[in-house]
Design a protein around this motif. Structure first.
Motif, PDB file in Angstrom:
ATOM      1  N   GLU A 186       0.831  -1.207   0.000  1.00 43.56           N
ATOM      2  CA  GLU A 186       0.000   0.000   0.000  1.00 43.56           C
ATOM      3  C   GLU A 186       0.866   1.258   0.000  1.00 43.56           C
ATOM      4  N   ASN A 187       0.292   2.356  -0.500  1.00 43.01           N
ATOM      5  CA  ASN A 187       0.995   3.640  -0.498  1.00 43.01           C
ATOM      6  C   ASN A 187       1.163   4.135   0.938  1.00 43.01           C
ATOM      7  N   ILE A 188       2.392   4.529   1.272  1.00 41.41           N
ATOM      8  CA  ILE A 188       2.728   4.907   2.646  1.00 41.41           C
ATOM      9  C   ILE A 188       3.044   6.401   2.776  1.00 41.41           C
ATOM     10  N   ILE A 189       3.790   6.951   1.817  1.00 43.79           N
ATOM     11  CA  ILE A 189       4.266   8.333   1.918  1.00 43.79           C
ATOM     12  C   ILE A 189       4.057   9.051   0.581  1.00 43.79           C
ATOM     13  N   PHE A 190       3.508  10.271   0.637  1.00 44.06           N
ATOM     14  CA  PHE A 190       3.370  11.137  -0.533  1.00 44.06           C
ATOM     15  C   PHE A 190       4.185  12.397  -0.288  1.00 44.06           C
ATOM     16  N   LYS A 191       5.162  12.640  -1.169  1.00 39.95           N
ATOM     17  CA  LYS A 191       6.017  13.815  -1.053  1.00 39.95           C
ATOM     18  C   LYS A 191       5.849  14.703  -2.280  1.00 39.95           C
ATOM     19  N   VAL A 192       5.874  16.003  -2.058  1.00 37.35           N
ATOM     20  CA  VAL A 192       5.853  16.984  -3.131  1.00 37.35           C
ATOM     21  C   VAL A 192       7.087  17.858  -2.995  1.00 37.35           C
ATOM     22  N   ASN A 193       7.905  17.869  -4.049  1.00 31.50           N
ATOM     23  CA  ASN A 193       9.162  18.624  -4.029  1.00 31.50           C
ATOM     24  C   ASN A 193       9.968  18.309  -2.767  1.00 31.50           C
ATOM     25  N   GLY A 194       9.940  17.025  -2.372  1.00 31.77           N
ATOM     26  CA  GLY A 194      10.719  16.541  -1.246  1.00 31.77           C
ATOM     27  C   GLY A 194      10.087  16.707   0.117  1.00 31.77           C
ATOM     28  N   GLU A 195       8.921  17.341   0.192  1.00 33.19           N
ATOM     29  CA  GLU A 195       8.253  17.590   1.467  1.00 33.19           C
ATOM     30  C   GLU A 195       7.057  16.647   1.621  1.00 33.19           C
ATOM     31  N   VAL A 196       6.905  16.055   2.811  1.00 26.99           N
ATOM     32  CA  VAL A 196       5.859  15.061   3.055  1.00 26.99           C
ATOM     33  C   VAL A 196       4.518  15.755   3.323  1.00 26.99           C
ATOM     34  N   PHE A 197       3.451  15.275   2.613  1.00 21.05           N
ATOM     35  CA  PHE A 197       2.128  15.864   2.813  1.00 21.05           C
ATOM     36  C   PHE A 197       1.024  14.841   3.107  1.00 21.05           C
ATOM     37  N   ILE A 198       1.275  13.561   2.881  1.00 23.16           N
ATOM     38  CA  ILE A 198       0.333  12.517   3.304  1.00 23.16           C
ATOM     39  C   ILE A 198       1.157  11.321   3.764  1.00 23.16           C
ATOM     40  N   THR A 199       0.763  10.734   4.885  1.00 25.07           N
ATOM     41  CA  THR A 199       1.394   9.502   5.344  1.00 25.07           C
ATOM     42  C   THR A 199       0.312   8.537   5.828  1.00 25.07           C
ATOM     43  N   ALA A 200       0.671   7.243   5.834  1.00 22.84           N
ATOM     44  CA  ALA A 200      -0.174   6.262   6.508  1.00 22.84           C
ATOM     45  C   ALA A 200      -0.278   6.655   7.985  1.00 22.84           C
ATOM     46  N   PRO A 201      -1.433   6.410   8.600  1.00 24.43           N
ATOM     47  CA  PRO A 201      -2.553   5.592   8.129  1.00 24.43           C
ATOM     48  C   PRO A 201      -3.576   6.296   7.236  1.00 24.43           C
ATOM     49  N   ASP A 202      -3.400   7.595   6.919  1.00 17.74           N
ATOM     50  CA  ASP A 202      -4.284   8.194   5.930  1.00 17.74           C
ATOM     51  C   ASP A 202      -4.069   7.529   4.581  1.00 17.74           C
ATOM     52  N   ILE A 203      -5.038   7.653   3.701  1.00 18.26           N
ATOM     53  CA  ILE A 203      -5.079   6.874   2.468  1.00 18.26           C
ATOM     54  C   ILE A 203      -4.587   7.718   1.300  1.00 18.26           C
ATOM     55  N   ILE A 204      -3.560   7.223   0.612  1.00 20.75           N
ATOM     56  CA  ILE A 204      -3.047   7.854  -0.604  1.00 20.75           C
ATOM     57  C   ILE A 204      -3.569   7.024  -1.776  1.00 20.75           C
ATOM     58  N   SER A 205      -4.460   7.601  -2.563  1.00 18.55           N
ATOM     59  CA  SER A 205      -5.093   6.850  -3.646  1.00 18.55           C
ATOM     60  C   SER A 205      -4.847   7.536  -4.984  1.00 18.55           C
ATOM     61  N   MET A 206      -4.466   6.745  -5.985  1.00 18.26           N
ATOM     62  CA  MET A 206      -4.317   7.256  -7.342  1.00 18.26           C
ATOM     63  C   MET A 206      -5.519   6.812  -8.165  1.00 18.26           C
ATOM     64  N   VAL A 207      -6.119   7.782  -8.877  1.00 19.72           N
ATOM     65  CA  VAL A 207      -7.265   7.471  -9.729  1.00 19.72           C
ATOM     66  C   VAL A 207      -6.986   7.995 -11.124  1.00 19.72           C
ATOM     67  N   ASP A 208      -7.623   7.390 -12.112  1.00 21.81           N
ATOM     68  CA  ASP A 208      -7.468   7.825 -13.496  1.00 21.81           C
ATOM     69  C   ASP A 208      -7.910   9.273 -13.649  1.00 21.81           C
ATOM     70  N   LEU A 209      -7.166  10.047 -14.405  1.00 20.66           N
ATOM     71  CA  LEU A 209      -7.439  11.472 -14.558  1.00 20.66           C
ATOM     72  C   LEU A 209      -8.846  11.735 -15.058  1.00 20.66           C
ATOM     73  N   ASP A 210      -9.311  10.937 -16.016  1.00 24.04           N
ATOM     74  CA  ASP A 210     -10.597  11.199 -16.660  1.00 24.04           C
ATOM     75  C   ASP A 210     -11.748  10.384 -16.091  1.00 24.04           C
ATOM     76  N   THR A 211     -11.505   9.105 -15.776  1.00 22.93           N
ATOM     77  CA  THR A 211     -12.599   8.228 -15.354  1.00 22.93           C
ATOM     78  C   THR A 211     -12.750   8.135 -13.837  1.00 22.93           C
ATOM     79  N   LEU A 212     -11.749   8.593 -13.098  1.00 20.61           N
ATOM     80  CA  LEU A 212     -11.703   8.509 -11.629  1.00 20.61           C
ATOM     81  C   LEU A 212     -11.613   7.075 -11.105  1.00 20.61           C
ATOM     82  N   ARG A 213     -11.387   6.127 -11.981  1.00 20.85           N
ATOM     83  CA  ARG A 213     -11.273   4.748 -11.525  1.00 20.85           C
ATOM     84  C   ARG A 213      -9.962   4.568 -10.762  1.00 20.85           C
ATOM     85  N   PRO A 214     -10.034   4.066  -9.532  1.00 20.40           N
ATOM     86  CA  PRO A 214      -8.814   3.901  -8.727  1.00 20.40           C
ATOM     87  C   PRO A 214      -7.951   2.778  -9.268  1.00 20.40           C
ATOM     88  N   MET A 215      -6.659   2.873  -8.967  1.00 19.66           N
ATOM     89  CA  MET A 215      -5.698   1.913  -9.497  1.00 19.66           C
ATOM     90  C   MET A 215      -4.856   1.326  -8.377  1.00 19.66           C
TER      91      MET A 215
END
Length: 372
Positions: A282-311
Motif C-alpha cells: 500500500e501507499n505509505i508516503i506522498f512527497k511533493v518537491n521533497g516535502e511530506v504531505f500525506i502519510t499512513a494511516p491516511d489513504i493515498i489513492s491514485m485514480v485515473d485522470l478522466d474516469t476517476l477509476r482507482p488503481m
C-alpha cells in the motif's frame, strides 16, 4: 439485511480499490471470483454490524502476500473452505459469518466468494477501513484480540495451523509460510464473537465501498468529471492533491511484499510540481518537491485522470495520467497506539504523522510557491 448481486459486487470492488491505497490485491481477479460464486450459488446476504448476534463466531477471509503475484496465482476457493474447516476443528465451533479483513481489491472480494460458496452471511465491517500490508495492522490488535489460532492454506491443499504469542509473531511466521506457498496464500484469522466485532471493527466499510463505486460507475450522469470528484471527496472527507503523469516506477517483490516508489510530474494547473509515492504493498508516503504531505494511516489513492477509476500499484504504467487523492483514516487509527502501529515511523520514515486535513492548507501554499 440486503442481498448483493453482480452489479453490487462490481461497485464494491471499485470503491474498495480506492480505499485500498494502491494495495489489497487486484480487484479484477477478485471480482471475477466473487461474481462466479454468486452466479453459481445465488446472492450473498449482507448484514449490518448491529444485526449480528453477540454470540456468533465470525472470521474474516483474506489473502496474504505480494499483490503482484496474485495476477498469476489466484485462489480457486478451496483454500478458504479448508482453512475454515481446520479453524472450526480447533475452536470446536462453526463459523457463522465472514467479512473482509481490509478494504482492498481482492481482499474485499474474497469474503463475498466465501459467503456465496458456504451460504454464510457477510458482515458490513472490516478491521482497517483501508488496506495495510501486515497482519497485525488491524483495529482488532488495538483492542487486544489475537490473530491466532490462524490457518494459512494454499491451492494445493496444504494447511498450517498457527498458535503464536502475539500478532507480530503471527505476521512473521505466516508471511514466511506464504512465501513458501508461492508468495501468496489464503488466511483465516482473528476469530471474534459478534460482540467483540462490534466493539473493535470498522463498521460500514462495504457500504462505503459501494457508495464510492456507484459514483464512479455512474460518472456519465455528471456534467463534468470534477463534479463527480466533488461528490467523492464529500463522501470520503478527502482532498484532491494534484493531477500528474507517471514518469518512473520502481517495484520489487521481497519477503512477500511489493516495495517501490512511483515518480510523478504535475500536469495542467500543477505543471512544474514533482512528487513521489512510496509503497509497501500500500501507499505509505506522498512527497511533493521533497516535502511530506500525506502519510499512513491516511489513504493515498491514485485514480485515473478522466474516469476517476482507482488503481492498484500493479496497474500503474509510465506516462499514465492520474489524480492523487488523500483520504482520512478511521478515527481508531488516530491514537498513540494506532500511529505507533501503522504510522510513518513504523515503516522507517523519519517523519511524524499529521492528519491529512491538517496538512492540506500547507500543501496548497507549497504548491503555489513552486508554480508561481
Amino acid at each position: 439485511m440486503k442481498y448483493l448481486d453482480v452489479n453490487d459486487i462490481k461497485r464494491i470492488a471499485v470503491g474498495a480499490t480506492m480505499l485500498g491505497a494502491g494495495g489489497g490485491g487486484n480487484p479484477y481477479v477478485g471480482s471475477l471470483m466473487a461474481i462466479g460464486a454468486v452466479r453459481e450459488n445465488g446472492k450473498v446476504r449482507l448484514y449490518d454490524i448491529n444485526d449480528v448476534a453477540d454470540d456468533w463466531l465470525t472470521v474474516p477471509s483474506s489473502m496474504m502476500g505480494a499483490p503482484a503475484v496474485q495476477l498469476e496465482k489466484f485462489p480457486n476457493g478451496i483454500e478458504f473452505q479448508n482453512a475454515f474447516h481446520v479453524l472450526e476443528d480447533k475452536l470446536g465451533k462453526k463459523v457463522q459469518a465472514t467479512f473482509p479483513i481490509e478494504a482492498g481489491g481482492v481482499n474485499s472480494m474474497i469474503p463475498i466468494m466465501v459467503a456465496a460458496k458456504t451460504g454464510m452471511p457477510l458482515i458490513d465491517v472490516d478491521s482497517m477501513g483501508r488496506a495495510l500490508p501486515e497482519l497485525q495492522m488491524s483495529t482488532f490488535t488495538l483492542y487486544g484480540h489475537s490473530a491466532s489460532p490462524m490457518v494459512v492454506a494454499d491451492e494445493k491443499g496444504n494447511t498450517t495451523l498457527l498458535e503464536t504469542i502475539d500478532n507480530n509473531w503471527t505476521e512473521k511466521i505466516a508471511r514466511a509460510i506464504s512465501v513458501k506457498m508461492g508468495a501468496t496464500a489464503a488466511v483465516a484469522s482473528f476469530a471474534l464473537t459478534g460482540r467483540e466485532l462490534k466493539e473493535a471493527g470498522v463498521a460500514g466499510t462495504i457500504s462505503l465501498c459501494h457508495k464510492i463505486g456507484t459514483i464512479i460507475e455512474e460518472l456519465n450522469k455528471y456534467d463534468a468529471t470534477e463534479d463527480a470528484l466533488k461528490d467523492l471527496l464529500k463522501l470520503t472527507g478527502g482532498f484532491y492533491f494534484m493531477s500528474a503523469k507517471i514518469t518512473d516506477i520502481v517495484n520489487v517483490t521481497k519477503d512477500g511484499f511489493n516495495f517501490g516508489t512511483t515518480k510523478l510530474e504535475g500536469i495542467n494547473e500543477f505543471a512544474g510540481v514533482k512528487a513521489t509515492v512510496s509503497f509497501q504493498n500500500e501507499n505509505i508516503i506522498f512527497k511533493v518537491n521533497g516535502e511530506v504531505f500525506i502519510t499512513a494511516p491516511d489513504i493515498i489513492s491514485m485514480v485515473d485522470l478522466d474516469t476517476l477509476r482507482p488503481m492498484t500499484n500493479e496497474d500503474l504504467k509510465y506516462g499514465k495520467r492520474v489524480r492523487i487523492l488523500g483520504l482520512p483514516c478511521d478515527k481508531k487509527w488516530q491514537t498513540p497506539e494506532g500511529i505507533e502501529m501503522v504510522g510513518p515511523r513504523y515503516f522507517k520514515y523519519d517523519v511524524d504523522y499529521h492528519p491529512v486535513e491538517d496538512l492540506y492548507d500547507a500543501y496548497i501554499s507549497s504548491v503555489n510557491q513552486a508554480i508561481y
